[in-house]
Design a protein around this motif. Structure first.
Motif: not given
Length: 371
Positions: A195, A260, A272
């Protein structure tokens, strides 16, 4: 006129031994037997043998060779007429050492204590070595399964999630068996989750996600199996680097972060991406005057600088003013008449002065009505 041959015997069973390049391989568990026959018909008197050049002795029963390594066994037979066979010999190699077996993996692994972490794409390879007779076969089993013969140079996959125990062993040419080796492997089939977390709320404006120059971007990853090994990020058009510190953009404009995560088993998370536009422009403020509240200021005699939203008709203002003057005049006349009735001529002057004062300072109620 006689012939002799060699044979091997295991306890309870007779078997041959491996001939490799003219040498016979065996372990000390094997027994060697000699037998002879006499084609002339007079019969065999005795068989003689010796090991490694020692003195010949009369053979009476099967014998073992205990010293590991290469040995020369010589033998011959003599019949009842004294005819002696030409001495024959064989090279016997005694192998009492068990082979060694090893396990490895096709791809890199992570080891924590005795536990090895792999992903489902990895495979294990078993090899073995034996310095004397050589390796005959390798066997393995997974968990409580049955023994299987390992096919040389054929990696075996592990696809079941969780803890696995691989047991394996090797057997050499003469039957020496290695100990059973056990390797604990944790198969991690679950990729980590990554995240990108801004320190403040990012605002949406049309197609743009807006952030300030003082925003801090932390990259976090979780993995409940083997754990997070490292995180990699790529900022704007830069190269992939190991993430170490929070990311801050000091220049306005559009910026991109791609992240990653890798776990210890080698699983890679999905990438992401966050794209934001850094807004460094402060807002602007203006000031302007308004008379909207002047009408609420009670008792003000200052003239209005702007017309009222709904100004009163002009005739109404004029009538109000005439009425006021008429009332003032009537009051003055009345006062004068009254004075005249009750006082002498000299008091008329005082009454006139009183009229002037009354005209100059109208009552406050008339002033409010004018507005």
């Amino acid at each position: 006129s006689t012939d002799a041959e060699t044979a091997t015997e295991r306890p309870g069973a007779v078997t041959g031994i491996k001939n490799i390049g003219g040498k016979f391989y065996a372990s000390s568990k094997f027994k060697f037997s000699l037998k002879a026959n006499d084609p002339g018909g007079v019969g065999v008197d005795k068989i003689l043998y010796r090991i490694d050049g020692g003195a010949f002795g009369v053979y009476s029963k099967p014998f073992r060779i205990f010293a590991e390594g290469e040995h020369r066994v010589e033998y011959k037979a003599i019949d009842n007429l004294g005819n002696e066979e030409i001495t024959k010999s064989v090279i016997v190699v005694i192998d009492n050492t068990s082979p060694l077996a090893y396990i490895s993996f096709k791809n890199s692994v992570f080891q924590r204590g005795d536990l090895i972490y792999v992903n489902s794409k990895n495979k294990f390879i078993i090899t073995a070595s034996d310095n004397i007779s050589g390796v005959k076969e390798i066997k393995y089993k997974i968990n409580n399964g049955g023994w299987q013969v390992y096919a040389a140079d054929t990696p075996v996959p592990l696809t079941q999630q969780g803890l696995q125990t691989i047991t394996f062993k090797a057997v050499d040419i003469v039957g020496n068996e290695s100990r059973e080796y056990k390797t604990k492997v944790f198969v991690d089939t679950i990729a980590p989750i990554v995240k990108i977390i801004p320190s403040k709320k990012v605002r949406q404006s049309g197609d743009n996600r807006l952030a300030g120059v003082n925003f801090v971007y932390n990259v976090q990853a979780t993995d409940n199996e083997s754990g997070i090994r490292y995180i990699k990020v790529k900022v704007d058009n830069g190269n992939w680097v190991i993430y170490k510190n929070p990311i801050v953009f000091s220049k306005p404009g559009q910026h991109t972060i791609v992240a990653q995560a890798w776990d210890y088993a080698g699983n890679i998370s999905e990438s992401v991406t966050i794209t934001i536009r850094v807004d460094a422009l402060p807002p602007t403020t203006t000031i302007e005057a308004s008379n909207d509240e002047e009408s609420s200021q009670s008792g003000s005699t200052e003239p209005q600088t702007q017309p009222a939203p709904t100004p009163a008709p002009e005739s109404s203002d004029s009538g109000s003013s005439s009425s006021s003057e008429s009332n003032s005049s009537s009051s003055s006349d009345s006062s004068s008449d009254s004075t005249s009735d009750s006082s002498s001529d000299s008091s008329s002057s005082d009454s006139s002065s009183s009229d002037s004062s009354s005209t100059t300072n109208p009552p406050s109620s008339q002033g409010d009505n004018t507005q």
